[in-house]
Design an enzyme around this catalytic site. Structure first.
Site, PDB file in Angstrom:
ATOM      1  N   LYS A   1       0.860  -1.187   0.000  1.00  0.00           N
ATOM      2  CA  LYS A   1       0.000   0.000   0.000  1.00  0.00           C
ATOM      3  C   LYS A   1       0.896   1.237   0.000  1.00  0.00           C
ATOM      4  O   LYS A   1       1.999   1.213   0.565  1.00  0.00           O
ATOM      5  CB  LYS A   1      -0.883  -0.034   1.259  1.00  0.00           C
ATOM      6  CG  LYS A   1      -1.935   1.061   1.331  1.00  0.00           C
ATOM      7  CD  LYS A   1      -2.879   0.836   2.514  1.00  0.00           C
ATOM      8  CE  LYS A   1      -3.914   1.940   2.668  1.00  0.00           C
ATOM      9  NZ  LYS A   1      -4.864   1.682   3.786  1.00  0.00           N
TER      10      LYS A   1
ATOM     11  N   SER B   1     -10.123  -0.850   6.869  1.00  0.00           N
ATOM     12  CA  SER B   1      -9.533  -0.594   5.549  1.00  0.00           C
ATOM     13  C   SER B   1      -8.871  -1.777   4.864  1.00  0.00           C
ATOM     14  O   SER B   1      -8.530  -1.685   3.692  1.00  0.00           O
ATOM     15  CB  SER B   1      -8.527   0.546   5.640  1.00  0.00           C
ATOM     16  OG  SER B   1      -9.214   1.764   5.544  1.00  0.00           O
TER      17      SER B   1
ATOM     18  N   SER C   1      -9.840   1.827   2.894  1.00  0.00           N
ATOM     19  CA  SER C   1      -8.943   2.626   2.092  1.00  0.00           C
ATOM     20  C   SER C   1      -7.917   1.814   1.319  1.00  0.00           C
ATOM     21  O   SER C   1      -7.309   2.335   0.386  1.00  0.00           O
ATOM     22  CB  SER C   1      -8.206   3.625   2.991  1.00  0.00           C
ATOM     23  OG  SER C   1      -7.366   2.940   3.902  1.00  0.00           O
TER      24      SER C   1
HETATM   25  N1  GLN Z   1     -13.238   3.920   6.480  1.00  0.00           N
HETATM   26  C1  GLN Z   1     -12.637   4.244   7.735  1.00  0.00           C
HETATM   27  C2  GLN Z   1     -12.209   5.689   7.751  1.00  0.00           C
HETATM   28  O1  GLN Z   1     -12.378   6.354   6.773  1.00  0.00           O
HETATM   29  C3  GLN Z   1     -11.499   3.316   8.018  1.00  0.00           C
HETATM   30  C4  GLN Z   1     -10.231   3.696   7.371  1.00  0.00           C
HETATM   31  C5  GLN Z   1      -9.097   2.790   7.704  1.00  0.00           C
HETATM   32  O2  GLN Z   1      -9.289   1.705   8.236  1.00  0.00           O
HETATM   33  N2  GLN Z   1      -7.908   3.252   7.396  1.00  0.00           N
HETATM   34  O3  GLN Z   1     -11.709   6.177   8.737  1.00  0.00           O
END
Ligand code: GLN
Length: 480
Positions: free
Chosen positions: A78, A177, A153
């Site tokens: 990532k 994410s 994400s």
């Molecule tokens: N969707 C969640 C957020 O926007 C989780 C993001 C993540 O796990 N990095 O905070």
């Protein structure tokens, strides 16, 4: 495609028996990346470097040397994971040209195990999002249906594995994410226990919740990846010294005699019909396979999302304070004084969602609101943790949906932040409780979109999650 249809564990056997070389694999991955570039899964690729390294591994293997558990396998990181000399952009304009000054521990562990890092995956900016539409470099598409989001994400990390551009990837998970995109793209993703994997060299979003974890096409591949990246690290005081077991050792033991907990709070009316049916069938299958299903209670589950947005935004606001135009990335051109430099650089460099989180975070930490929001959230976090630990005393793991629905359309939720935040209702509580959870495919909806189920375990008991997940996957191979 010849080799990319094989799983990671299968391809290692082919490499070791000399039926394929690492260079051939790298070449095939890049052919596939080209063919599927419309998915926009990757932010940077390293063909020349990867070919060179693959050649070295092939040569070492030919000399009979030990090339490591992942010797010669192409993998993707990532784009918030530092890898010396490569760009680490966090899919932000702010860091568009930022070059990693060192390598994250998780990446060096992959490297030391012989993996060939071929690319960095697109993501939501600074890992804030659930759809991968918050990337400064454009949205990622779901390879199963390109009119839909891959989840976020770690959308690029899930997409690149599902689209067979590589054999495995790393993502990060602060509130879902890894698991949400795994679920939307039909792959396997684990958020390990907080502290299981070092965060050194991974750009921080919310330091008390962030975890690195692998995304793969099979459960065994996932266990193998975690074997490699887990463990203590002198560079990260939160990386736990709890011994790392071999996650493959008991993976085939089946579920007979295990207890799987079901909480009614996970079967809320927010679940789509197809997801509910798939979950019920999975539970039924576990029963027939010899597991005992027990009912548990998580009465505060629906407070977790609010707790998450207070804590994660507070931590994000302080972590992102370092991006001021002085030390890293974007620096505004014309400014009157240092405050103006900060102001202009941050205004230009950050996207909308990131700004929203920074404002929210600073608000809940400001004097006058700290007690009302931040302190209260930390107190409710304790309640949630206790509920999970009580529930997990009654069983070996919990089962739930990963997401309430399957992948939604690009643009469908981008104007409605609350709807977007709600996609994480089942994943966020796990980070709040800092326990591990895996998402694996458990069927398809009426439109052929993958459905994911989540297994939640006790602290540092990823081994049981792999065992329970592998039993289901093995029995449902033909359905894929
Ligand atoms: N969707 C969640 C957020 O926007 C989780 C993001 C993540 O796990 N990095 O905070």
């Amino acid at each position: 495609m010849k080799y990319l249809d094989y799983s990671l564990t299968e391809i290692i056997d082919l490499l070791n028996s000399g039926q394929v070389t690492s260079q051939e694999l790298v070449r095939e991955c890049f052919d596939r990346i080209k063919e599927t570039q419309d998915l926009n899964a990757l932010n940077s690729t390293y063909f020349d470097e990867a070919m060179k390294r693959a050649g070295e591994i092939d040569a070492a293997r030919a000399r009979g040397e030990n090339v490591g558990a992942l010797g010669g396998v192409p993998v993707v990181l990532k784009d918030n994971i530092n890898y010396l000399g490569t760009r680490t952009t966090c899919a932000s304009k702010f860091l568009e040209n930022f070059v990693s000054p060192y390598t994250a521990t998780c990446a060096s562990k992959l490297h030391d195990a012989g993996a060939v890092i071929i690319a960095k995956a697109n993501m939501d900016e600074f890992a804030m999002g659930s759809s991968n539409e918050n990337s400064a470099f454009g949205a990622v598409r779901n390879p199963v249906d390109t009119s839909r989001v891959p989840g976020g994400s770690s959308g690029g990390s899930a997409c690149t594995v599902a689209a067979r551009q590589c054999f495995a990837s790393l993502g990060t998970d602060t509130g879902g994410s890894i698991r949400e995109p795994a679920s939307f793209c039909g792959v396997v993703g684990i958020k390990p226990t907080y502290g299981r994997v070092s965060r050194y060299g991974v750009v921080a979003f919310a330091s008390s919740l962030d975890q690195v974890g692998p995304l793969t096409r099979t459960v065994k591949d996932n266990a193998l990846m975690l074997n490699v990246i887990a463990g203590a690290d002198d560079m990260d005081m939160t990386a736990s010294k709890v011994a790392v077991p071999d996650y493959l050792a008991d993976i085939d033991k089946g579920v007979k005699g295990l207890k799987i907990g079901v909480a009614k709070q996970f079967f809320s009316d927010k679940l789509s019909g197809d997801v509910r049916t798939a979950l019920e069938q999975a539970i039924e299958w576990y029963k027939e396979a010899g597991a005992e299903i027990v009912t548990v209670d998580l009465p505060s589950l629906d407070t977790a999302l609010a707790v998450y947005y207070v804590i994660s935004s507070a931590e994000a606001a302080s972590n992102l304070a370092r991006f001021d135009g002085v030390k890293y990335g974007v620096r505004a051109e014309n400014y009157a004084d240092v405050v103006d430099l900060y102001f202009k650089s941050r205004t230009q460099g950050f996207g909308k969602e990131v700004k929203r989180r920074i404002m929210l975070g600073n608000y809940v930490l400001s004097s006058g609101y700290y007690d009302a929001f931040y302190r209260k959230a930390k107190r409710v976090q304790k309640v949630i943790r206790n509920e999970f630990s009580e529930a997990l005393k009654m069983c070996d793991c919990l089962i739930s949906p990963t997401t309430a629905t399957t992948a939604f359309k690009l643009g469908e939720k981008s104007g409605d932040h609350v709807a977007m935040y709600l996609t994480d209702i089942f994943t966020v509580p796990v980070n709040i409780a800092s326990v591990p959870a895996i998402s694996l495919p458990c069927g398809k909806d009426g439109q052929g979109l993958p459905i994911g189920m989540q297994l939640i375990g006790k602290h540092f008991d990823e081994a049981t999650l792999y065992r329970v997940a592998n039993a289901f996957e093995t029995a449902h191979k033909e359905d894929k």
